[in-house]
Design an enzyme around this catalytic site. Structure first.
Site, short mmCIF file in Angstrom:
data_model
loop_
_atom_site.label_atom_id
_atom_site.label_comp_id
_atom_site.label_asym_id
_atom_site.label_seq_id
_atom_site.Cartn_x
_atom_site.Cartn_y
_atom_site.Cartn_z
N GLY A 23 0.79 -1.24 0.00
CA GLY A 23 0.00 0.00 0.00
C GLY A 23 0.82 1.28 0.00
O GLY A 23 0.26 2.38 0.00
N TYR A 155 -3.83 -11.45 -17.87
CA TYR A 155 -3.15 -12.68 -18.30
C TYR A 155 -3.22 -13.78 -17.24
O TYR A 155 -2.60 -14.82 -17.39
CB TYR A 155 -1.72 -12.40 -18.80
N LYS A 170 -0.39 -15.33 -10.77
CA LYS A 170 -1.68 -14.61 -10.80
C LYS A 170 -2.82 -15.57 -11.13
O LYS A 170 -3.94 -15.41 -10.66
CB LYS A 170 -1.64 -13.47 -11.83
N PRO A 198 -3.10 -1.98 -18.32
CA PRO A 198 -2.00 -1.11 -17.90
C PRO A 198 -2.45 0.20 -17.23
O PRO A 198 -3.24 0.96 -17.80
CB PRO A 198 -1.27 -0.80 -19.22
#
Ligand code: HXC
Ligand code: NAP
Length: 292
Positions: A23, A155, A170, A198
């Site tokens: 964070g 992805y 991921k 992005p």
């Protein structure tokens, strides 16, 4: 009103305490700031104490909200336990978790050492399951309703060359999102994910789109809106998914990429390059092939 504006304007997250890993910088910092503006208490955790301290100081001044910065390597369960302990001491309880911390860099896979693979998978996947597991156990034991928000990527399901450790990790986080959503719904713990395209951050762009490559490949060409994401539009989505307004949403992944991944997956999307005036000619040719 534009996409750059805050969606909620009041104290929609008042009474909640939210832990955002990573964070101190980038998207984690932007979500942290907006959560504070909406009345939540924040805990931010990452490896660099000086970075999270500076962010905490800055956001305390800007928002007038409460924030605690605790150094933690999310790969280490004992350090995650310490963050949870310090958070509860400071704010009484914790209600939300954003698994945002990540590591990534572009490289042909065959150039990677086993340790390079490990470092990414450990931060992204192990870090996310350490935080989810330890907070989940605390929520279940204390009968506290919890919300987990995992930051993945598009992805996660398409896969991608040149970021294979990140894609593998991921994908695991996305599967964990759906699995825990199913298993822990009975404890009133919701688990969702956001898959951004992005969004400019120093951390991501310096490692994924170095200037030389950016000039050659121009990532904007891949994006239907021909612009990058704005941090506030991601923070808006993250606020909604953390808030009680999304109480019936569980196990979902929300993509925020202007349609980038679908645009580049579509067999014929490249026909965008055909000028409008050429379509009369093309149609005539195609129709001409119809059998009478
Ligand atoms: C090949 C590399 C490498 C590179 C590091 N390594 N960089 N290999 N190419 N560019 C190898 C090292 O040689 C070493 O292996 C191993 O990886 C560990 O490297 P360290 O430098 O010791 O690791 P560490 O200091 O822990 O740093 C971790 C890091 C770093 C992941 C490498 O980049 C980092 O701190 N990142 C955190 C922030 C971040 O990455 N943010 C971007 C998230 S963006 P050997 O075998 O040599 O010892 C993102 C967005 C995706 O996820 C979607 C975008 C659209
Ligand atoms: P960033 O600023 O580099 O954020 C990554 C954060 O993770 C840093 O604050 C870093 O802090 C922290 N971190 C790394 N390793 C850690 C560890 N072992 N333990 C604890 N914290 C650790 O990059 P970002 O672009 O904002 O990325 C945020 C999230 O968005 C990531 O999950 C990323 O995959 C995702 N995302 C970003 C984009 C994009 O375009 N920006 C697109 C899709 C997905 P320390 O170095 O202090 O530890």
């Amino acid at each position: 009103m534009t996409y750059k504006d805050p969606m909620f304007k009041g104290q929609e997250l008042a009474g909640k305490t939210i832990l955002v890993t990573g964070g101190g910088t980038g998207l984690g910092k932007s979500m942290t700031k907006y959560y504070m503006e909406l009345g939540a208490n924040l805990i931010i955790a990452s490896r660099k104490q000086e970075v999270i301290d500076a962010t905490a100081e800055e956001l305390r001044k800007e928002t007038g909200g409460n924030i605690l910065a605790v150094a933690c390597d999310v790969r280490k369960p004992l350090e995650v336990e310490n963050v949870i302990k310090k958070g509860i001491e400071a704010f009484g309880e914790i209600n939300g978790l954003v698994n945002n911390a990540a590591g990534n860099f572009i490289s042909p896979t065959e150039r990677l050492s086993p340790k390079a693979f490990d470092v990414i998978v450990d931060i992204v996947l192990k870090g996310s399951y350490n935080c989810s597991l330890l907070l989940g156990q605390y929520w279940i034991k204390n009968k506290i309703e919890g919300t987990v928000l995992n930051i993945v990527t598009t992805y996660s399901w398409t896969g991608s060359g040149y970021v294979v450790p990140s894609a593998v990790a991921k994908a695991g986080v996305l599967t964990m999102t759906r699995s825990l959503a199913a298993e822990w719904a009975k404890y009133k713990i919701r688990t969702n994910a956001i898959a951004p395209g992005p969004f400019p951050t120093q951390g991501a762009f310096s490692r994924l789109f170095p200037d030389k490559l950016k000039e050659q490949l121009d990532p904007l060409k891949r994006i239907p809106a021909k612009r990058y994401g704005e941090h506030q539009e991601l923070a808006n989505l993250a606020a909604y998914l953390m808030s009680d307004f999304s109480a019936y949403i569980n196990g979902e992944v929300v993509t925020i990429d202007s349609g980038e991944w679908i645009y580049n997956a579509g067999e014929f999307t490249g026909f965008d390059a055909i000028p409008q005036e050429m379509w009369d000619f093309v149609e005539k040719e195609v129709r001409g092939k119809n059998k009478k």
